[in-house]
Design an enzyme around this catalytic site. Sequence first.
Site, mmCIF file in Angstrom:
data_model
loop_
_atom_site.group_PDB
_atom_site.id
_atom_site.type_symbol
_atom_site.label_atom_id
_atom_site.label_comp_id
_atom_site.label_asym_id
_atom_site.label_seq_id
_atom_site.Cartn_x
_atom_site.Cartn_y
_atom_site.Cartn_z
ATOM 1 N N GLY A 1 82.581 163.270 18.182
ATOM 2 C CA GLY A 1 82.962 164.662 19.354
ATOM 3 C C GLY A 1 83.117 164.055 20.947
ATOM 4 O O GLY A 1 82.806 163.000 21.311
ATOM 5 N N GLY A 2 82.426 165.698 21.057
ATOM 6 C CA GLY A 2 81.697 165.150 22.214
ATOM 7 C C GLY A 2 80.655 164.380 22.592
ATOM 8 O O GLY A 2 80.309 163.888 24.092
ATOM 9 N N GLY B 1 102.158 137.687 43.687
ATOM 10 C CA GLY B 1 101.097 138.942 43.598
ATOM 11 C C GLY B 1 99.864 138.671 43.760
ATOM 12 O O GLY B 1 98.488 139.790 44.125
ATOM 13 N N ALA B 2 99.683 138.521 42.911
ATOM 14 C CA ALA B 2 98.349 137.579 42.315
ATOM 15 C C ALA B 2 97.652 137.291 43.251
ATOM 16 O O ALA B 2 96.290 138.117 43.356
ATOM 17 C CB ALA B 2 98.216 136.812 41.118
#
Length: 515
Positions: A170-171, A405-406
């Site tokens: 949980g938290g 693009g790399a």
Amino acid sequence: MNRDEKFAGLTERNDTVLNGNPKAIQKHQDAGKLTARERIDQLLDAGSFQELDRFRRHDCHDFGMEQKRPLGDSVVTGFGTIDGRLVYVFAHDFTVVGGSLSKVHAQKVCKVMDMAARNGAPIIGLNDSGGARIQEGVASLGGYADIFLRNVTSSGLVPQFSLIMGPCAGGAVYSPALTDFIIMVQKTSYMFITGPEVIKTVTNEDVTKEELGGADTHNALSGVAHFSVPDDAAALALMRELMTFVPQNNLEETPVIATTDAADRVCEDLDTLVPDSANQPYDVKDVITSVADDGYFLEVQQEYAQNIVIGFLRIDGRSVGVVANQPMFNAGVLDINASVKGARFVRFCDAFNIPLWVIEDVPGFLPGKDQEHGGIIRHGAKLLFAFAEATVPKVTLITRKAYGGAYCVMNSKHIRADFNFAWPTAEIAVMGGEGAVNIIYRKELANADNPAELRQQRLQEYQDQFLSPYLAADLGYVDAVIFPRETRKVLSNAFASLNNKRDRNPDKKHSNLPL
Ligand code: HXC
């Protein structure tokens, strides 16, 4: 009551706290875990811990909780030092109501988090908790939200570390997820938003705690954790080690660790590292350890997205964060996981004045339906965004492929790299030879009498003209082409020249990273 009696009253209270619940402590230790106090003792310099709020007790009066109100509740908090440097600490005490978070527990944690932020020191959480204390309902949930807020406002202000040393649910997992680094202990620690029993009820799925959220799962599969260690002692030792690479806060520099390793040491081994064949891999970690002070490299997220390597080293005594494509793993291609892993690390280094060294050997982004549908455009953009936004000293070394693009993304000159160096083996181009020839000579090849011979000839021409660092050097996109053996000396000089670098992004509320 006289003074002796008053002193005895304090001693008695202290003893009550320190003795704890012997039966629960025994069970805890039998499971191979250190207690909260033992953990703090091992983490901090001997005798440096000052505990706070030792006598706070929860104020819940429901479900019989009024009968169980131990001093200090389920968390130990305070401050101390690591190698003489101030840190704030909280340690969940699983032997008290499963370390679960009461309102008072949350207030204790918030107090030290506030102090850490105000006094500019790291905050370290030793987590071992069943999450929100069920008996306190929304008071506990509110306590978590108070902690989350502080995790967020402290992010980029002081380094935040989470050691996961027991079952955390949980938290108790969302707060660590908001911090900078997560260390998990194998076999005794787990992280999940809810455990196997609830999962069985909701989805009828059978899953073990280990499979759901053990150290292996979060280190190799989900990427939630950054380190996996065999036991509590190793986690605490690693935490002390990590501290040597980070500053106290965003306004301070990292510690300088003296070394006898000469800054101009020649790295002979690097001259023969890159194979002649572009398709043959080599281990980029050999570049890192060859250049690093004393060959020491602390790798982060070693098991996750292994096509990119991240971690800390020192050059000339100073911390450097490295981001390197790994040709040994899927040819070092950039995919979704590698992009996110790299981006988060770049942002940590940039937030905390840690210079960046990028080692580039990348054939491009991974093509394909899975990656496109998974959002490689959005996730790849995170890495581009992180590098472009970073204002710390940034140095790139292109060892071999810098395609497409790399090339732009991996800390190119165009996105504010301070220096781009290349080895003579660098190949900087829109794409590799085979792909390029197939596209630009498609018609010519289709009409050729001997297409195989023509393809080979065109490939050779393309490789000779484009697959080198010299076109980029001619354009000033590469600052210097260097022999591999000179790498340590060149990097050391480059980073030294950037010690007083000043660069800022325009003032604004915040950027909008493509999440
Ligand atoms: C109150 C708790 C508790 C909790 C454990 N205990 N979790 N008490 N609130 N959340 C108590 C147990 O009742 C037990 O008390 C003691 O702690 C030790 O727990 P065990 O179950 O005996 O230990 P173990 O078998 O090791 O299992 C540990 C565990 C399990 C996996 C953590 O206790 C568990 O699943 N707990 C609930 C986890 C959970 O779903 N939490 C989510 C809360 S919601 P006794 O008296 O018997 O010794 C949440 C939302 C926050 O946190 C918001 C997030 C955004």
